[in-house]
Design an enzyme around this catalytic site. Structure first.
Site, PDB file in Angstrom:
ATOM      1  N   HIS A  12       0.869  -1.180   0.000  1.00 28.10           N
ATOM      2  CA  HIS A  12       0.000   0.000   0.000  1.00 28.10           C
ATOM      3  C   HIS A  12       0.902   1.225   0.000  1.00 28.10           C
ATOM      4  CE1 HIS A  12       0.459  -0.613   4.536  1.00 28.10           C
ATOM      5  NE2 HIS A  12       1.126   0.480   4.262  1.00 28.10           N
ATOM      6  N   HIS A  59      -1.403   3.965  10.298  1.00 25.98           N
ATOM      7  CA  HIS A  59      -0.212   4.824  10.304  1.00 25.98           C
ATOM      8  C   HIS A  59      -0.414   6.093  11.105  1.00 25.98           C
ATOM      9  CE1 HIS A  59       0.092   2.354   6.670  1.00 25.98           C
ATOM     10  NE2 HIS A  59       1.368   2.609   6.609  1.00 25.98           N
ATOM     11  N   GLU A 239       6.338  -3.952   7.480  1.00 29.57           N
ATOM     12  CA  GLU A 239       4.907  -4.164   7.184  1.00 29.57           C
ATOM     13  C   GLU A 239       4.641  -5.518   6.528  1.00 29.57           C
ATOM     14  OE1 GLU A 239       3.587   0.498   6.379  1.00 29.57           O
ATOM     15  OE2 GLU A 239       3.856  -0.844   4.691  1.00 29.57           O
TER      16      GLU A 239
HETATM   17  C1  DHB Z   1       4.970   4.968   1.361  1.00 31.30           C
HETATM   18  C2  DHB Z   1       4.846   3.609   1.701  1.00 31.30           C
HETATM   19  C3  DHB Z   1       4.039   3.235   2.783  1.00 31.30           C
HETATM   20  O1  DHB Z   1       3.880   1.945   3.199  1.00 31.30           O
HETATM   21  C4  DHB Z   1       3.328   4.190   3.496  1.00 31.30           C
HETATM   22  O2  DHB Z   1       2.496   3.769   4.470  1.00 31.30           O
HETATM   23  C5  DHB Z   1       3.473   5.543   3.175  1.00 31.30           C
HETATM   24  C6  DHB Z   1       4.300   5.930   2.111  1.00 31.30           C
HETATM   25  C7  DHB Z   1       5.811   5.380   0.198  1.00 31.30           C
HETATM   26  O3  DHB Z   1       6.548   4.563  -0.380  1.00 31.30           O
HETATM   27  O4  DHB Z   1       5.722   6.549  -0.191  1.00 31.30           O
HETATM   28 FE    FE Z   2       2.705   1.778   5.056  1.00 30.35          FE
END
Ligand code: DHB
Ligand code: FE
Length: 278
Positions: A12, A59, A239
């Site tokens: 994600h 998050h 994650e």
């Molecule tokens: C990004 C990846 C993540 O898993 C997240 O929660 C927020 C940002 C990224 O790669 O920008």
């Molecule tokens: Fe993330």
């Protein structure tokens, strides 16, 4: 008896929400990523699940650093998305399945998982964007049960513990006395690190080994401690615990589809689909 008809694991990234709202799916940067979802959408249209159990990490939208449950399960009639500050449109609300939620909660507590139960819960990009990738018309055809695993505030649960949580979710679903067809969706990873000296870190070799292991030796990553996984996959690559928990809900499984593309934003983006096997 309710049944798990398949497991989907996917990365994600908030930028996906921007790409969807600006209709960039066919742009060269995004096409290899969005194209990966075609076979999974076809499979969903064929198998038509009733419910999605979505295992993801919040998050900071619903839980913040002051109160951080290790494992939390939603038991709300409906889940709403809200602005996280990424500048992406919010998505329509998601129907809950309170009956399945409480059955999961009771079964997991019986198996000694000490959960936080949430009768109100906001769902962030880690829940909403995979749903929008799987059902792009955003007319969600499934009820949902959110399951959160903390990957934001140390200490984190071990890979072994997350796999066992998945196994317990699998047992809970199959002991539910309905005919519901359940898809389990695990969202997070793969390798990425958003901050610190290794910002931008991606580890393709590790990601591909991890993806391969989910087909033939799904417990493989449980041999690593959380710091060892962070070393290999990056601070946010941890994650991948969501993938382990989701995969743990199925016993023997057959891989139907996978896609891996580097990078989407700062993340190595992976996608896998499994069906139960004898
Ligand atoms: C990004 C990846 C993540 O898993 C997240 O929660 C927020 C940002 C990224 O790669 O920008
Ligand atoms: Fe993330």
């Amino acid at each position: 008896m309710a049944n798990i008809i398949g497991v989907i694991t996917t990365s994600h990234v908030p930028a996906i929400g921007g790409a969807i709202s600006r209709k960039l799916q066919s742009e060269p940067y995004w096409k290899p990523f969005f194209d990966g979802f075609g076979p999974v959408r076809d499979w969903l249209a064929k198998v038509r699940p009733d419910v999605a159990v979505v295992i993801y990490n919040d998050h900071g939208l619903n839980f913040f650093l002051d109160k951080m449950p290790t494992f939390a399960v939603g038991a709300a009639p409906q889940y709403r998305n809200a602005d996280e500050g990424w500048g992406i449109p919010t998505l329509p609300p998601f129907a809950g399945d309170q009956d399945l939620s409480w059955h999961l909660i009771e079964s997991l507590m019986d198996e000694d998982f000490d959960l936080t139960t949430c009768q109100e819960m906001l769902v962030d990009h880690a829940f909403t964007l995979p749903m929008a990738l799987l059902w792009p018309d955003t007319q969600w055809p499934v009820r949902t049960v959110p399951v959160c695993i903390n990957t934001v505030q140390f200490p984190l649960p071990s890979a072994e513990r997350c796999y066992k949580l998945g196994e317990a979710i699998g047992r809970a679903v199959t002991s539910h006395k309905t005919n519901e067809r359940v898809v389990v969706i695990g969202t997070g990873g793969l390798s990425h690190q958003l901050d610190g000296e290794r910002a931008g870190f991606i580890n393709k070799d590790f990601d591909l080994q991890f993806m391969e292991s989910l087909s033939h030796d799904p417990r493989w990553a449980t041999r690593f401690t959380v710091p060892e996984l962070v070393e290999r996959a990056g601070t946010q690559g941890i994650e991948l615990l969501m993938w382990l928990a989701a995969r743990g809900t199925l016993g023997n499984a057959r891989k139907l589809h996978s896609n891996y593309h580097i990078p989407i934003s700062n993340t190595a983006a992976g996608l896998m689909l499994f069906e139960p096997a004898e």
